[in-house]
Design an enzyme around this catalytic site. Sequence first.
Site, PDB file in Angstrom:
ATOM      1  N   CYS A 159       0.627   3.270   3.301  1.00 31.38           N
ATOM      2  CA  CYS A 159       1.311   2.578   4.405  1.00 31.38           C
ATOM      3  C   CYS A 159       2.820   2.762   4.269  1.00 31.38           C
ATOM      4  CB  CYS A 159       0.961   1.096   4.433  1.00 31.38           C
ATOM      5  SG  CYS A 159      -0.677   0.747   5.116  1.00 31.38           S
ATOM      6  N   CYS A 162       0.844  -1.201   0.000  1.00 35.37           N
ATOM      7  CA  CYS A 162       0.000   0.000   0.000  1.00 35.37           C
ATOM      8  C   CYS A 162       0.879   1.251   0.000  1.00 35.37           C
ATOM      9  CB  CYS A 162      -0.917  -0.007   1.219  1.00 35.37           C
ATOM     10  SG  CYS A 162      -1.759   1.569   1.492  1.00 35.37           S
ATOM     11  N   ASP A 209       0.140  16.875  -1.263  1.00 35.60           N
ATOM     12  CA  ASP A 209      -0.172  16.043  -2.423  1.00 35.60           C
ATOM     13  C   ASP A 209       0.903  16.238  -3.497  1.00 35.60           C
ATOM     14  OD1 ASP A 209      -3.060  14.635  -3.507  1.00 35.60           O
ATOM     15  OD2 ASP A 209      -1.537  15.138  -5.009  1.00 35.60           O
ATOM     16  N   ASN A 269     -12.632  10.573  -1.356  1.00 38.02           N
ATOM     17  CA  ASN A 269     -13.129   9.861  -2.531  1.00 38.02           C
ATOM     18  C   ASN A 269     -13.247   8.377  -2.178  1.00 38.02           C
ATOM     19  OD1 ASN A 269     -13.173  12.123  -4.293  1.00 38.02           O
ATOM     20  ND2 ASN A 269     -10.953  11.952  -4.552  1.00 38.02           N
ATOM     21  N   HIS A 278      -8.658  14.713   1.616  1.00 36.80           N
ATOM     22  CA  HIS A 278      -8.061  15.815   0.859  1.00 36.80           C
ATOM     23  C   HIS A 278      -8.458  17.135   1.524  1.00 36.80           C
ATOM     24  CE1 HIS A 278      -7.091  13.657  -3.028  1.00 36.80           C
ATOM     25  NE2 HIS A 278      -8.014  12.820  -2.564  1.00 36.80           N
ATOM     26  N   HIS A 320      -4.039   1.109   8.308  1.00 35.35           N
ATOM     27  CA  HIS A 320      -4.584   0.855   6.975  1.00 35.35           C
ATOM     28  C   HIS A 320      -6.090   0.600   7.046  1.00 35.35           C
ATOM     29  CE1 HIS A 320      -4.520  -0.341   2.744  1.00 35.35           C
ATOM     30  NE2 HIS A 320      -5.463  -1.210   3.108  1.00 35.35           N
ATOM     31  N   HIS A 339      -7.894   8.688   2.918  1.00 33.22           N
ATOM     32  CA  HIS A 339      -7.173   9.946   3.079  1.00 33.22           C
ATOM     33  C   HIS A 339      -8.158  11.069   2.841  1.00 33.22           C
ATOM     34  CE1 HIS A 339      -6.833   8.315  -0.986  1.00 33.22           C
ATOM     35  NE2 HIS A 339      -6.952   9.566  -1.407  1.00 33.22           N
ATOM     36  N   HIS A 385      -6.308   3.448   0.653  1.00 35.24           N
ATOM     37  CA  HIS A 385      -5.987   3.659   2.066  1.00 35.24           C
ATOM     38  C   HIS A 385      -6.589   5.034   2.323  1.00 35.24           C
ATOM     39  CE1 HIS A 385      -2.715   3.702   5.469  1.00 35.24           C
ATOM     40  NE2 HIS A 385      -3.551   4.731   5.664  1.00 35.24           N
ATOM     41  N   GLY A 431     -13.376   8.355  -8.103  1.00 40.55           N
ATOM     42  CA  GLY A 431     -11.990   8.615  -8.481  1.00 40.55           C
ATOM     43  C   GLY A 431     -10.958   8.235  -7.451  1.00 40.55           C
TER      44      GLY A 431
HETATM   45  P1  5GP Z   1      -7.482   9.713  -4.542  1.00 40.61           P
HETATM   46  O1  5GP Z   1      -7.503   9.799  -6.049  1.00 40.61           O
HETATM   47  O2  5GP Z   1      -7.269   8.288  -4.078  1.00 40.61           O
HETATM   48  O3  5GP Z   1      -8.646  10.375  -3.866  1.00 40.61           O
HETATM   49  O4  5GP Z   1      -6.228  10.575  -4.090  1.00 40.61           O
HETATM   50  C1  5GP Z   1      -4.925  10.102  -4.135  1.00 40.61           C
HETATM   51  C2  5GP Z   1      -4.031  11.303  -4.101  1.00 40.61           C
HETATM   52  O5  5GP Z   1      -2.721  10.865  -3.790  1.00 40.61           O
HETATM   53  C3  5GP Z   1      -3.932  12.043  -5.437  1.00 40.61           C
HETATM   54  O6  5GP Z   1      -4.340  13.408  -5.262  1.00 40.61           O
HETATM   55  C4  5GP Z   1      -2.474  11.920  -5.832  1.00 40.61           C
HETATM   56  O7  5GP Z   1      -1.973  13.100  -6.450  1.00 40.61           O
HETATM   57  C5  5GP Z   1      -1.796  11.639  -4.503  1.00 40.61           C
HETATM   58  N1  5GP Z   1      -0.590  10.836  -4.611  1.00 40.61           N
HETATM   59  C6  5GP Z   1      -0.416   9.718  -5.366  1.00 40.61           C
HETATM   60  N2  5GP Z   1       0.827   9.216  -5.190  1.00 40.61           N
HETATM   61  C7  5GP Z   1       1.445  10.043  -4.294  1.00 40.61           C
HETATM   62  C8  5GP Z   1       2.762  10.048  -3.715  1.00 40.61           C
HETATM   63  O8  5GP Z   1       3.611   9.191  -3.975  1.00 40.61           O
HETATM   64  N3  5GP Z   1       3.034  11.061  -2.853  1.00 40.61           N
HETATM   65  C9  5GP Z   1       2.118  12.035  -2.539  1.00 40.61           C
HETATM   66  N4  5GP Z   1       2.495  12.977  -1.671  1.00 40.61           N
HETATM   67  N5  5GP Z   1       0.874  12.053  -3.064  1.00 40.61           N
HETATM   68  C10 5GP Z   1       0.551  11.066  -3.931  1.00 40.61           C
HETATM   69 ZN    ZN Z   2      -2.328   1.333   3.670  1.00 37.49          ZN
END
Ligand code: 5GP
Ligand code: ZN
Length: 114
Positions: free
Chosen positions: A7, A4, A30, A87, A102, A46, A100, A98, A93
């Site tokens: 993680c 993950c 991000d 999300n 925003h 997780h 999070h 895991h 999207g």
């Molecule tokens: P989701 O699309 O799952 O709601 O959001 C995932 C977020 O994680 C995205 O906004 C993406 O830009 C961010 N993200 C993906 N990989 C990484 C990474 O390796 N480091 C950081 N800091 N953000 C990441």
């Molecule tokens: Zn995780």
Amino acid sequence: MADCLFCRIVAREIPSSIVFEDDHMVAIKDINPRAPLHVLIIPKRHIATLNDLTSPDDVLVGELVRRAAALAAEHGYAERGFRTVFNTNREAGQSVFHIHLHLLAGRSLTWPPG
Ligand code: 5GP
Ligand code: ZN
């Protein structure tokens, strides 16, 4: 979970720009910011999606939300405004499974989101 991404970020196996950390969460910038302030608030434990939350997680989720508000305030956006988004699954999207939160701020955010 070994495979993950978040993680691994929590475990410092993958570098990130950490803006806050305590026993239960980290908040990171991000990597692909969609607003001048775009932070992800990530529980250390997780949990794949909001569908996997149970009632003992209520305190944790409250802490994530309150931390988002605190970080928004710290960056001067409490009054201007900010957006907080979880999300969940494909149509929303979600790309990292895991949970999070925003935190987006620093520009006018349209509604409804795309
Ligand atoms: P989701 O699309 O799952 O709601 O959001 C995932 C977020 O994680 C995205 O906004 C993406 O830009 C961010 N993200 C993906 N990989 C990484 C990474 O390796 N480091 C950081 N800091 N953000 C990441
Ligand atoms: Zn995780």
